[in-house]
Design an enzyme around this catalytic site. Structure first.
Site, short mmCIF file in Angstrom:
data_model
loop_
_atom_site.label_atom_id
_atom_site.label_comp_id
_atom_site.label_asym_id
_atom_site.label_seq_id
_atom_site.Cartn_x
_atom_site.Cartn_y
_atom_site.Cartn_z
N HIS A 7 -6.62 -5.63 3.09
CA HIS A 7 -5.44 -5.01 3.70
C HIS A 7 -4.85 -5.98 4.71
O HIS A 7 -5.60 -6.57 5.51
CB HIS A 7 -5.84 -3.74 4.46
CG HIS A 7 -6.50 -2.68 3.63
ND1 HIS A 7 -5.86 -1.51 3.26
CD2 HIS A 7 -7.75 -2.60 3.08
CE1 HIS A 7 -6.69 -0.76 2.54
NE2 HIS A 7 -7.84 -1.41 2.43
N ASP A 64 0.86 -1.18 0.00
CA ASP A 64 0.00 0.00 0.00
C ASP A 64 0.90 1.24 0.00
O ASP A 64 1.85 1.32 0.78
CB ASP A 64 -0.92 -0.02 1.24
CG ASP A 64 -2.10 0.93 1.09
OD1 ASP A 64 -1.86 2.14 0.87
OD2 ASP A 64 -3.24 0.47 1.21
N ILE A 65 0.61 2.18 -0.92
CA ILE A 65 1.48 3.37 -1.00
C ILE A 65 1.17 4.39 0.12
O ILE A 65 1.91 5.35 0.28
CB ILE A 65 1.40 4.10 -2.36
CG1 ILE A 65 -0.03 4.36 -2.77
CG2 ILE A 65 2.18 3.38 -3.42
CD1 ILE A 65 -0.14 5.32 -3.96
N HIS A 86 -10.03 -6.14 -2.53
CA HIS A 86 -8.72 -6.20 -1.89
C HIS A 86 -8.86 -6.35 -0.39
O HIS A 86 -9.82 -5.85 0.20
CB HIS A 86 -7.86 -4.97 -2.23
CG HIS A 86 -8.50 -3.66 -1.88
ND1 HIS A 86 -9.44 -3.06 -2.69
CD2 HIS A 86 -8.35 -2.84 -0.82
CE1 HIS A 86 -9.83 -1.92 -2.14
NE2 HIS A 86 -9.19 -1.77 -0.99
N GLU A 101 -12.54 2.61 -1.46
CA GLU A 101 -12.12 3.69 -2.35
C GLU A 101 -11.67 3.17 -3.71
O GLU A 101 -11.78 3.88 -4.71
CB GLU A 101 -10.99 4.50 -1.70
CG GLU A 101 -11.49 5.28 -0.49
CD GLU A 101 -10.39 6.06 0.22
OE1 GLU A 101 -9.21 5.88 -0.13
OE2 GLU A 101 -10.75 6.82 1.13
N VAL A 102 -11.13 1.97 -3.74
CA VAL A 102 -10.70 1.36 -5.01
C VAL A 102 -11.57 0.14 -5.24
O VAL A 102 -11.62 -0.77 -4.40
CB VAL A 102 -9.20 0.99 -4.97
CG1 VAL A 102 -8.81 0.35 -6.30
CG2 VAL A 102 -8.33 2.20 -4.68
P1 AMP Z 1 -9.96 1.01 0.34
O1 AMP Z 1 -10.57 0.92 -1.04
O2 AMP Z 1 -10.67 1.98 1.23
O3 AMP Z 1 -9.79 -0.33 0.98
O4 AMP Z 1 -8.52 1.64 0.20
C1 AMP Z 1 -7.74 1.55 -0.94
C2 AMP Z 1 -6.29 1.45 -0.53
O5 AMP Z 1 -5.52 1.47 -1.71
C3 AMP Z 1 -5.78 2.59 0.36
O6 AMP Z 1 -5.19 2.03 1.53
C4 AMP Z 1 -4.75 3.29 -0.51
O7 AMP Z 1 -3.68 3.78 0.24
C5 AMP Z 1 -4.34 2.20 -1.47
N1 AMP Z 1 -3.87 2.66 -2.76
C6 AMP Z 1 -4.44 3.57 -3.56
N2 AMP Z 1 -3.72 3.71 -4.70
C7 AMP Z 1 -2.69 2.83 -4.61
C8 AMP Z 1 -1.59 2.50 -5.47
N3 AMP Z 1 -1.40 3.08 -6.65
N4 AMP Z 1 -0.70 1.56 -5.03
C9 AMP Z 1 -0.87 0.96 -3.83
N5 AMP Z 1 -1.88 1.24 -2.98
C10 AMP Z 1 -2.77 2.16 -3.37
#
Ligand code: AMP
Length: 139
Positions: A104, A33-34, A102, A97-98
């Site tokens: 964590h 995670d970035i 996924h 958010e994405v």
């Molecule tokens: P969520 O969808 O709330 O579970 O969070 C999405 C996660 O993706 C967050 O912890 C971000 O920090 C992480 N994230 C977003 N863009 C990237 C990326 N390009 N590479 C790695 N992690 C990412």
């Protein structure tokens, strides 16, 4: 809700944007995670499309959870952790958010609070932490 093939994790899977990969098999990919909320914070995703647990197939869930367990067992020795937090969010109102499934994986230590979300990590530190996980996986 439909899967968007241009979400950021789909782009990572296609190598269209950079990522710090730590593990992959036929069905899953793990990368850092970035915006790490603890040192070693990484993400486990299926290689096939689905938004989250609401539309994932039993096969996708089984494959991802097997990798979550593998990575959880690797981050424990990699970071001398005493615990592991596994987090997963579904749809925007569930905190997602994405929109590619996924999980964590966050190594934890006594008394350590998770850092705030949304803060970019130090890329050298993230690379070093990725190497610690790879080394633990190599055993
Ligand atoms: P969520 O969808 O709330 O579970 O969070 C999405 C996660 O993706 C967050 O912890 C971000 O920090 C992480 N994230 C977003 N863009 C990237 C990326 N390009 N590479 C790695 N992690 C990412």
């Amino acid at each position: 809700m439909q899967y968007d093939p241009d979400n950021i994790f789909a782009k990572i899977l296609r190598d269209e944007i950079p990522s710090t990969r730590v593990y992959e098999d036929d069905a899953t990919l793990v990368f850092m995670d970035i915006m790490p909320r603890t040192p070693g914070h990484c993400l486990v995703i299926p290689k096939t499309p689905c938004r989250n647990v609401l539309d994932a197939s039993p096969r996708q869930l089984a494959d991802v959870m097997a990798t979550v367990q593998k990575i959880a067992n690797a981050v424990m020795p990699a970071f001398d952790a005493t615990g592991v937090t596994v987090q997963q969010f579904n749809e925007a109102d569930g905190g997602q958010e994405v929109f590619h499934l996924h999980f964590h994986v966050l190594p934890r230590h006594p008394g350590q609070r998770m850092g705030p979300p949304g803060q970019m990590g130090d890329m050298d530190e993230i690379a070093a932490n990725a190497q610690r996980i790879r080394a633990a996986l190599a055993g």
